[in-house]
Motif scaffolding. Structure first.
Motif, PDB file in Angstrom:
ATOM      1  N   ALA A 150      15.095  58.386  63.203  1.00  0.00           N
ATOM      2  CA  ALA A 150      14.606  59.243  62.115  1.00  0.00           C
ATOM      3  C   ALA A 150      15.904  59.802  61.095  1.00  0.00           C
ATOM      4  O   ALA A 150      15.706  60.325  60.164  1.00  0.00           O
ATOM      5  N   GLY A 151      16.942  59.220  61.391  1.00  0.00           N
ATOM      6  CA  GLY A 151      18.149  59.328  60.780  1.00  0.00           C
ATOM      7  C   GLY A 151      18.820  60.505  61.099  1.00  0.00           C
ATOM      8  O   GLY A 151      19.720  61.107  60.126  1.00  0.00           O
ATOM      9  N   THR A 152      18.494  61.404  61.996  1.00  0.00           N
ATOM     10  CA  THR A 152      19.242  62.588  62.527  1.00  0.00           C
ATOM     11  C   THR A 152      20.159  62.328  63.871  1.00  0.00           C
ATOM     12  O   THR A 152      19.670  61.811  64.793  1.00  0.00           O
ATOM     13  N   ILE A 153      21.650  62.493  63.447  1.00  0.00           N
ATOM     14  CA  ILE A 153      22.578  62.042  64.586  1.00  0.00           C
ATOM     15  C   ILE A 153      22.847  63.148  65.625  1.00  0.00           C
ATOM     16  O   ILE A 153      23.090  64.139  65.125  1.00  0.00           O
ATOM     17  N   PRO A 154      22.345  63.002  66.778  1.00  0.00           N
ATOM     18  CA  PRO A 154      22.461  64.130  67.818  1.00  0.00           C
ATOM     19  C   PRO A 154      23.909  63.990  68.210  1.00  0.00           C
ATOM     20  O   PRO A 154      24.808  63.213  68.176  1.00  0.00           O
ATOM     21  N   VAL A 155      24.524  65.518  68.746  1.00  0.00           N
ATOM     22  CA  VAL A 155      25.880  65.478  69.066  1.00  0.00           C
ATOM     23  C   VAL A 155      26.077  64.702  70.157  1.00  0.00           C
ATOM     24  O   VAL A 155      25.177  64.258  71.100  1.00  0.00           O
TER      25      VAL A 155
END
Length: 419
Positions: free
Chosen positions: A323-328
């Motif tokens: 989704a284009g969200t980069i998790p830590v």
């Protein structure tokens, strides 16, 4: 006759356009199916609705169980002081969040020895470059400063008057260089010593970082008129193949795919090599927000379980990446499975490669007071114009920082008490 157990209902607030399905809706559906006795409902609203409604709802004890909110100076302090958010330190140790959340992110989401948020939406920066131009000029990706100097010299001899695009007219792109370079020279500990202890921006590593930046500008690395070019114009030139390199972040990738078309495969990313012998490469990581749990929520354990599903499981991490969200945290396993543009995989692999060295903030301007940001933006332009020295620049930074510090406008000291 057996009776069905009641479901635990969790309400999650996130920013976005109402009615549009987000990755969090999809994650909630998958989580609900896996749990059976938990029902997560995601409420999405634009910031003009979300922000004004949040604190009154939390204060009334009727707000969301789990929500995203800023982590910059001043933003979470009222929530913490008012007891509106839960202490997540116990969950941090119980679920080994230390294996996922880098220490550099922990210090941005903790205060008074406690963790208050799970960092969300990681951003990074790196040197984007045109590999076709490098190949045409016999340049390999530089891994030392001497090789970097040689690469720039070769490009200038080949007629590229701007080897590295900077977009100084918009001011903020130069601050990305400042954040990375100060982090390299001072290290994570040096940055944290200023942000949360008694360090000063006039300390020797920060002056040395800006002296190197000044030297690069004086030698024409950023072109003859770096503050005359804005970010949009620069990126157009970069994707057109007129500028070989620029230091920026993954937010440019979607526009690059559209602008470069089939030539997008000519582009890749590398970590700027160490500026000095013995210096480590520290990846730049900043977060756009954090996940908080309402202080009086009766469903803290279930909310923590949903956080664990999103950020600690392979399924959740891959969904966020897609989704284009980069998790830590470490991305290598999830990147191998995710469906992402090759350029995005490049920059995050580059960041991951040096993660064990410790990260530094990608955007100091988002975690320092606005008054300091104004000083740094103006000062960086002054350095590029050769009308301010590194010593004068860092002195102005420190003066503005001290005023903000005395007024209590900086982030609260981070770090966790051991358990």
């Amino acid at each position: 006759m057996a009776t069905a157990s009641a479901q635990t209902e969790i309400v999650v607030w996130v920013g976005g356009e109402p009615g549009q399905t987000t990755v969090y809706d999809d994650l909630a559906s998958a989580f609900n199916e896996s749990q059976g006795d938990v029902s997560v409902t995601v409420v999405t609203n634009t910031s003009d609705v979300f922000n004004p409604a949040l604190i009154p709802a939390l204060s009334a004890g009727e707000g969301p169980d789990l929500f995203t909110f800023g982590t910059g100076p001043g933003q979470p302090a009222a929530l913490i002081a008012g007891g509106l958010v839960a202490d997540l330190t116990g969950a941090y140790y119980e679920h080994d969040w230390a294996s996922t959340i880098p220490e550099g992110i922990v210090v941005q989401t903790s205060s008074e020895g406690s963790l208050w948020a799970f960092g969300n939406e990681v951003e990074t920066t790196g040197m984007f470059y045109n590999s076709a131009i490098f190949e045409e000029n016999g340049i390999s990706v530089p891994t030392t400063w001497a090789e970097m100097e040689a690469a720039v010299a070769t490009l200038m001899e080949a007629g590229y008057d701007t080897p590295i695009g900077l977009a100084g007219a918009d001011r903020w792109p130069a601050s990305h260089w400042m954040s990375m370079m100060m982090g390299r020279y001072a290290g994570p500990e040096g940055i944290e010593n200023v942000l949360f202890a008694d360090g000063e921006w006039t300390d020797a590593p920060f002056v040395a970082a800006m002296a190197r930046f000044e030297e690069m500008a004086e030698n024409g690395w950023f072109g003859p008129t770096p503050i005359a070019i804005g970010y949009g114009e620069l990126m157009d030139s970069f994707w057109a193949g007129d500028v070989p390199m620029t230091f920026t972040g993954p937010w440019v990738i979607s526009g690059g795919i559209e602008a470069a078309g089939d030539r997008i495969s000519d582009y890749s990313v590398f970590a700027v090599p160490p500026f000095e012998d013995g210096q480590q490469i520290h990846p730049t990581n900043s977060i756009g927000s954090g996940w908080y749990i309402r202080g009086n929520s009766e469903n803290v354990d279930a909310a923590v379980a949903f956080l664990n599903y999103m950020f600690l499981t392979q399924e959740g991490r891959v969904a966020l990446l897609n989704a284009g969200t980069i998790p830590v945290g470490p991305l290598d396993a999830a990147l191998a499975e995710a469906d992402m543009p090759a350029l995005a995989v490049d920059i995050w692999n580059t960041s991951d490669e040096y993660a064990s060295n410790g990260s530094v903030p990608a955007f100091l301007d988002t975690i320092t007071p606005a008054s300091l940001t104004d000083v740094t933006y103006d000062g960086l332009q002054a350095i590029l114009l050769d009308v301010m020295s590194p010593e004068e620049f860092t002195a102005e930074m420190q003066a503005a920082w001290q005023v903000a510090k005395d007024a209590g406008e900086i982030m609260l000291p981070g770090g966790l008490n051991p358990q």
